[in-house]
Design a protein around this motif. Structure first.
Motif, mmCIF file in Angstrom:
data_model
loop_
_atom_site.group_PDB
_atom_site.id
_atom_site.type_symbol
_atom_site.label_atom_id
_atom_site.label_comp_id
_atom_site.label_asym_id
_atom_site.label_seq_id
_atom_site.Cartn_x
_atom_site.Cartn_y
_atom_site.Cartn_z
ATOM 1 N N ASP A 125 0.813 -1.226 0.000
ATOM 2 C CA ASP A 125 0.000 0.000 0.000
ATOM 3 C C ASP A 125 0.841 1.268 0.000
ATOM 4 O O ASP A 125 0.305 2.371 -0.162
ATOM 5 C CB ASP A 125 -0.986 0.005 1.172
ATOM 6 N N GLU A 126 2.157 1.139 0.151
ATOM 7 C CA GLU A 126 3.044 2.301 0.095
ATOM 8 C C GLU A 126 3.787 2.393 -1.239
ATOM 9 O O GLU A 126 4.336 3.448 -1.569
ATOM 10 C CB GLU A 126 4.077 2.231 1.229
ATOM 11 N N ALA A 127 3.799 1.298 -1.992
ATOM 12 C CA ALA A 127 4.562 1.251 -3.237
ATOM 13 C C ALA A 127 3.854 2.058 -4.328
ATOM 14 O O ALA A 127 2.624 2.069 -4.418
ATOM 15 C CB ALA A 127 4.744 -0.194 -3.688
ATOM 16 N N ARG A 128 4.650 2.705 -5.166
ATOM 17 C CA ARG A 128 4.132 3.568 -6.231
ATOM 18 C C ARG A 128 3.635 2.743 -7.409
ATOM 19 O O ARG A 128 4.353 1.905 -7.945
ATOM 20 C CB ARG A 128 5.238 4.512 -6.687
ATOM 21 N N GLU A 129 2.395 2.981 -7.830
ATOM 22 C CA GLU A 129 1.847 2.259 -8.962
ATOM 23 C C GLU A 129 2.528 2.697 -10.250
ATOM 24 O O GLU A 129 2.812 3.880 -10.461
ATOM 25 C CB GLU A 129 0.341 2.501 -9.087
ATOM 26 N N LEU A 130 2.785 1.720 -11.115
ATOM 27 C CA LEU A 130 3.336 1.994 -12.434
ATOM 28 C C LEU A 130 2.211 1.780 -13.437
ATOM 29 O O LEU A 130 1.977 0.662 -13.898
ATOM 30 C CB LEU A 130 4.514 1.067 -12.729
ATOM 31 N N PRO A 131 1.464 2.827 -13.804
ATOM 32 C CA PRO A 131 0.268 2.645 -14.625
ATOM 33 C C PRO A 131 0.620 2.450 -16.097
ATOM 34 O O PRO A 131 1.719 2.789 -16.539
ATOM 35 C CB PRO A 131 -0.482 3.959 -14.423
ATOM 36 N N THR A 220 -3.012 -17.587 -6.950
ATOM 37 C CA THR A 220 -3.860 -17.322 -8.100
ATOM 38 C C THR A 220 -3.349 -16.077 -8.816
ATOM 39 O O THR A 220 -2.482 -15.357 -8.317
ATOM 40 C CB THR A 220 -5.330 -17.099 -7.692
ATOM 41 N N THR A 221 -3.916 -15.809 -9.979
ATOM 42 C CA THR A 221 -3.524 -14.645 -10.762
ATOM 43 C C THR A 221 -3.931 -13.331 -10.104
ATOM 44 O O THR A 221 -3.515 -12.267 -10.556
ATOM 45 C CB THR A 221 -4.149 -14.720 -12.165
ATOM 46 N N GLN A 222 -4.729 -13.381 -9.045
ATOM 47 C CA GLN A 222 -5.109 -12.177 -8.322
ATOM 48 C C GLN A 222 -4.188 -11.896 -7.139
ATOM 49 O O GLN A 222 -4.312 -10.853 -6.490
ATOM 50 C CB GLN A 222 -6.556 -12.283 -7.830
ATOM 51 N N ASP A 223 -3.272 -12.804 -6.850
ATOM 52 C CA ASP A 223 -2.338 -12.624 -5.742
ATOM 53 C C ASP A 223 -1.145 -11.786 -6.188
ATOM 54 O O ASP A 223 -0.610 -11.982 -7.279
ATOM 55 C CB ASP A 223 -1.835 -13.981 -5.222
ATOM 56 N N TRP A 224 -0.721 -10.876 -5.319
ATOM 57 C CA TRP A 224 0.474 -10.081 -5.591
ATOM 58 C C TRP A 224 1.727 -10.906 -5.337
ATOM 59 O O TRP A 224 1.786 -11.694 -4.386
ATOM 60 C CB TRP A 224 0.503 -8.846 -4.702
ATOM 61 N N CYS A 225 2.735 -10.725 -6.176
ATOM 62 C CA CYS A 225 4.050 -11.338 -5.988
ATOM 63 C C CYS A 225 5.100 -10.241 -5.883
ATOM 64 O O CYS A 225 4.893 -9.122 -6.347
ATOM 65 C CB CYS A 225 4.399 -12.260 -7.153
#
Length: 264
Positions: A125-131, A220-225
């Motif tokens: 939740d602190e990491a910057r999204e790379l859109p 699953t494909t919805q899990d963050w890695c």
């Protein structure tokens, strides 16, 4: 076409697969997808009880979108415990990607350890999204969700030794995170050398080896890695990096090494 359509296509008709434009990076089809499709074709020639242990991939040349690609597999040896295969992706009569795969059944051993602790990085939740930004980021990134958690952004003139963060597939139906999908994720990150540059310049993977920790964690494909690549050496326009891939709770999933070219 989404990832599931392309994986189904290479299983059904491996001699004529067309990759759409939205899976490209620059002038070429995305390398992580090429590896995933070649692996998926290879997987059809190995018994299910033999898990993939390692893949060695060479990106010989750029594969073009919207043109048929043939994925052919040769079984080099079928031993008592290990199968060795060679895969080729060809387009217009030219090899564009090569893959050597080693598949092995589990065997009894008194050794069980891991020596690759999870890399420290910013919390999700602190990491910057790379859109995905039309005309700015590669087309394939519209299919991936990525958040920067280690190191600096490309072309920021920051001599950081490592780069990485969080990743998962975007917009896909929930499915098991298998090796093919993990290949698509792992190659998504730009070369770890690019933050050292102060202006945009091309960079790409030349060769890639990846080793999978078996059995894979039940994700699953919805899990963050998590992903983190460390630069081990760079000179003369070539860089050598070593990376780890972990589940969100720190289970090691794969070990990855790449030789990358940088034109800057």
């Amino acid at each position: 076409m989404d990832l599931e359509d392309l994986l189904a296509a290479v299983r059904a008709q491996p001699d004529a697969v067309c990759i759409p434009q939205d899976w490209t990076q620059g002038r070429a089809c995305y390398g992580g997808l090429m590896a995933a499709l070649l692996y998926e074709a290879m997987r059809q020639h190995v018994s299910p009880e033999r898990s993939v242990r390692s893949l060695a991939i060479t990106f010989v040349g750029p594969a073009q979108a919207e043109e048929p690609i043939s994925f052919s597999i040769e079984v080099l040896r079928e031993g008592k415990g290990v199968s060795s295969l060679l895969g080729r992706a060809t387009q217009g009569g030219q090899v564009v990607t090569l893959m050597q795969g080693s598949f092995g059944a589990p065997r009894s051993s008194s050794i069980a350890l891991t020596n690759r602790p999870v890399a420290p990085m910013l919390a999700l939740d602190e990491a910057r999204e790379l859109p995905y930004l039309e005309g700015v980021t590669p087309h394939y990134m519209r299919h991936l969700a990525m958040r920067w958690g280690v190191g600096a952004l490309p072309f920021s003139n920051t001599p950081a030794p490592a780069m990485g963060g969080w990743m998962r597939l975007r917009g896909e139906a929930t499915r098991p995170l298998d090796e093919a999908r993990l290949l698509v994720l792992t190659d998504a990150w730009p070369p770890a050398l690019l933050p050292h540059l102060k202006a945009p310049a091309p960079g790409s993977s030349l060769s890639w080896t990846i080793e999978f920790v078996q059995p894979l964690a039940a994700l699953t494909t919805q899990d963050w890695c998590r992903y983190c690549a460390v630069i081990e050496h760079a000179r003369d326009g070539y860089g050598h990096t070593a990376a780890g891939v972990w589940s969100s709770d720190g289970q090691l999933l794969a070990l990855s090494r790449q030789t990358v070219t940088v034109f800057g």
